[in-house]
Motif scaffolding. Structure first.
Motif, mmCIF file in Angstrom:
data_model
loop_
_atom_site.group_PDB
_atom_site.id
_atom_site.type_symbol
_atom_site.label_atom_id
_atom_site.label_comp_id
_atom_site.label_asym_id
_atom_site.label_seq_id
_atom_site.Cartn_x
_atom_site.Cartn_y
_atom_site.Cartn_z
ATOM 1 N N UNK A 1 19.489 6.334 21.607
ATOM 2 C CA UNK A 1 20.182 6.684 20.364
ATOM 3 C C UNK A 1 20.147 8.180 20.111
ATOM 4 N N UNK B 1 22.772 10.052 21.901
ATOM 5 C CA UNK B 1 24.170 9.655 21.742
ATOM 6 C C UNK B 1 24.954 10.586 20.809
ATOM 7 N N UNK B 2 24.254 11.407 20.055
ATOM 8 C CA UNK B 2 24.958 12.342 19.164
ATOM 9 C C UNK B 2 24.298 13.706 19.267
ATOM 10 N N UNK C 1 25.949 15.754 12.165
ATOM 11 C CA UNK C 1 26.892 16.113 11.103
ATOM 12 C C UNK C 1 26.250 17.137 10.193
ATOM 13 N N UNK D 1 31.474 4.033 15.355
ATOM 14 C CA UNK D 1 30.625 4.936 16.146
ATOM 15 C C UNK D 1 30.279 6.175 15.329
ATOM 16 N N UNK D 2 31.299 6.711 14.666
ATOM 17 C CA UNK D 2 31.099 7.951 13.909
ATOM 18 C C UNK D 2 30.091 7.760 12.797
ATOM 19 N N UNK D 3 30.100 6.570 12.164
ATOM 20 C CA UNK D 3 29.226 6.342 11.017
ATOM 21 C C UNK D 3 27.826 5.933 11.425
ATOM 22 N N UNK D 4 27.669 5.381 12.617
ATOM 23 C CA UNK D 4 26.386 4.805 13.013
ATOM 24 C C UNK D 4 25.339 5.889 13.249
ATOM 25 N N UNK D 5 24.167 5.799 12.598
ATOM 26 C CA UNK D 5 23.112 6.776 12.866
ATOM 27 C C UNK D 5 22.656 6.763 14.331
ATOM 28 N N UNK D 6 22.887 5.655 15.033
ATOM 29 C CA UNK D 6 22.554 5.583 16.455
ATOM 30 C C UNK D 6 23.727 5.961 17.351
ATOM 31 N N UNK D 7 24.885 6.234 16.786
ATOM 32 C CA UNK D 7 26.068 6.479 17.602
ATOM 33 C C UNK D 7 26.383 5.280 18.481
ATOM 34 N N UNK E 1 21.734 -1.120 11.062
ATOM 35 C CA UNK E 1 21.822 -0.381 9.805
ATOM 36 C C UNK E 1 22.959 -0.939 8.945
ATOM 37 N N UNK F 1 25.926 0.554 8.788
ATOM 38 C CA UNK F 1 26.827 1.631 8.373
ATOM 39 C C UNK F 1 28.234 1.432 8.946
#
Ligand code: HEM
Ligand code: SF4
Ligand code: FES
Lengths: 237, 261
Positions: A92, A95-96, A100, B165-171, B216, B218
């Motif tokens: 996880x 993955x980002x 943001x 995907x964009x909203x998920x804290x885990x992506x 989550x 989200x």
């Protein structure tokens, strides 16, 4: 076996490992909490309970045999649970790469528990280590002469617990850890049903309710004991 | 209404970007969010500046191209696509931060435009049924219960926008992949390849570098098509069953082979 390994290689498979090992740990913490409540039946009941645990599974299992099997299974469950948690957390985190600049959570506050799983898990892990060093081995949290090692055939578990919780710092740590456990169980139990494919729109409300009830019973059952000692409801025998 | 916009500007895939602030006076509350950006771009072009690149196509909430993260929420304050969001949800004097979808699997191409081909590759791995061509099948030759048809239609509503995907804290891409799998897993036509499909698609999803799911929720909260977390539970259940019902990794389609042979 190849099927199981193929499953484990996926992110979902690692969640399945967490769900299955989590269920084992969940069963354990519930039974453990229930056993702890024997302290309210007095020193004889609790000390006898500690002794009888060594004869669990009699007559099929000999002295401490089933107990050791349970310990090995629990240790294995903890190791697998944490290994998968670490692997999934790393997946996880990568993955980002760029976060943001504005982060808004849309979920209601009661979903707070879901955001505490990882750090809450670390707290639980530290708690498990402290708990073993404390009530099992008696090497931390006691003044000399207070702790009687239950492995010597003499069972003074009742007094061990009361002495242990007479230290307010220890009690506060136990209470905090049980709040962390409650949050972990609340999200973890529902998460488990989701991971195992049991949840759906019709039953998810019921499952969430069950998770909340389980979390409350386990956390409050355990928390009541240090509070009873600190308030003098329970004293040395 | 007068707005202050903070917009992510990035030249291309290989450079890093930054938030740039623009003052935008004179916006009508009846405009859509994308029309507001059109106005900004017209003014930027008049000033000889580079307009802000953002994706869009249908502008009626069905193509899924227009994803933007607005003040930290995918598709902004209303549960709909960005193109269907209107400026009446904002107040005069508001500062609005606009960022692209952020995920390793969705590289930013320019400004607010991301490459969502990772989703296409997940679909290619199994988001279809294999049918040999031939005569047109009779209508109603295959009976489908109302419950299954409804569940399949609900899942099929996913437009692949990537907000989950964009909203998920885990992506994580579990809501998208779950929707695609649940859609076919509820229908008789999806049954022959059901367990190969789920295994192939989940493996493709992981290979793209999305995160795992920790429930989550989200994703479902921002999904413009109101896809439910149920689809994730169904995908999980199907993947577990696949472990016991079909072994080895088998590609799909009429020339399917086992273990790559
Ligand atoms: C008393 C001990 C514990 C119990 C009863 C327990 C129980 C559970 C259960 C039932 C789940 C749900 C599995 C699923 O996602 O399907 C879970 C998830 C999880 N556990 Fe534990 N656990 C314990 C200790 C720990 C420890 C020591 C860690 C340390 C790192 C940990 C970290 C996690 C994480 C990260 C998740 C996934 C969170 C999520 O899905 O949102 N747990 N746990
Ligand atoms: S599940 Fe919803 S949010 Fe995710 S891609 Fe599909 S429509 Fe978009
Ligand atoms: S532009 Fe097509 S959904 Fe928004």
């Amino acid at each position: 076996m190849t099927g199981v390994m193929t499953l484990y290689q996926t992110s979902i498979g690692k969640k399945v490992v967490m769900a299955v090992t989590g269920a084992i740990l969940l069963g354990f913490v519930f039974v453990h909490m229930f056993g702890n409540l024997k302290i309210y039946s007095g020193p004889v009941a609790l000390n006898e309970y500690a002794e009888q645990l060594r004869y669990l599974g009699k007559p099929i299992f000999g002295h401490e045999q089933l107990l050791w099997i349970a310990r090995v299974v629990l240790l294995g469950a903890v190791v697998m649970h944490i290994t998968s948690a670490v692997q999934l957390t790393m997946q996880s985190n990568s993955s980002r790469p760029l976060p943001y600049s504005v982060n808004t959570r849309t979920q209601p506050a009661y979903r707070y528990a879901s955001y505490t799983m990882r750090w809450g898990g670390v707290v639980l892990f530290l708690f498990i280590i402290f708990h073993l060093l404390h009530f099992t081995f008696g090497v931390v949290g006691y003044s000399s002469g207070q702790f009687v090692n239950p492995h010597g055939g003499v069972y003074e578990v009742y007094n061990n617990v009361v002495y242990g919780f007479m230290n307010p710092i220890v009690s506060i740590f136990y209470i905090a850890a049980m709040i962390a456990l409650g949050l972990h169980i609340y999200h973890g139990t529902w998460s488990m049903f989701q991971t195992l494919g049991i949840s759906n729109e019709k039953v998810s409300g019921t499952l969430r309710g069950f998770a909340a009830a389980l979390a409350l019973v386990i956390a409050l059952g355990n928390i009541s004991i240090p509070i009873a000692v600190l308030t003098g409801i329970i004293g040395l025998s | 209404m007068d707005l202050r916009l903070r917009i992510w500007r990035q030249k291309n895939k290989n450079t890093t970007g930054k938030l740039v602030t623009y003052e935008l006076p004179g916006i009508s509350p009846d405009m859509s969010f994308l029309e507001m950006l059109d106005v900004l771009n017209e003014r930027l072009i008049e000033q000889g500046e580079e307009p802000v690149a953002f994706d869009h196509d249908c502008r009626e909430g069905i193509c899924g191209m227009c994803g933007l993260v607005i003040n930290g929420v995918a598709h902004g304050p209303e549960v709909t696509t960005t193109c269907q969001l209107h400026m009446r949800h904002f107040k005069d004097g508001d500062t609005i931060t606009i960022e692209p979808w952020r995920a390793k699997a969705f590289p930013i191409l320019k400004d607010l435009v991301v490459d969502r081909s990772a989703f296409d590759r997940i679909i290619q791995a199994g988001g279809y049924i294999s049918v040999s061509t031939g005569g047109t099948p009779d209508a109603n030759a295959i009976l489908i219960s109302k419950e299954s048809a409804d569940a399949a239609m609900d899942a099929a509503a996913c437009i692949g926008c990537g907000a989950c995907v964009a909203a998920c804290p885990n992506g994580s891409a579990m809501l998208f992949t779950g929707a695609k799998i649940a859609h076919l897993s509820h229908l008789p036509q999806g049954q022959p390849e059901r367990y190969d499909r789920v295994r192939n698609m989940v493996q493709a999803m992981d290979a793209e570098g999305f995160g795992g799911c920790t429930n989550y929720g989200e994703c479902a909260a921002v999904c413009p098509k109101e896809i439910k977390l149920d689809v994730i539970a169904r995908m999980n259940g199907d993947l577990i069953k696949s472990t016991f019902l079909s072994s080895g990794t088998r590609k799909m389609g009429p020339n399917a082979t086992r273990n790559g042979k």
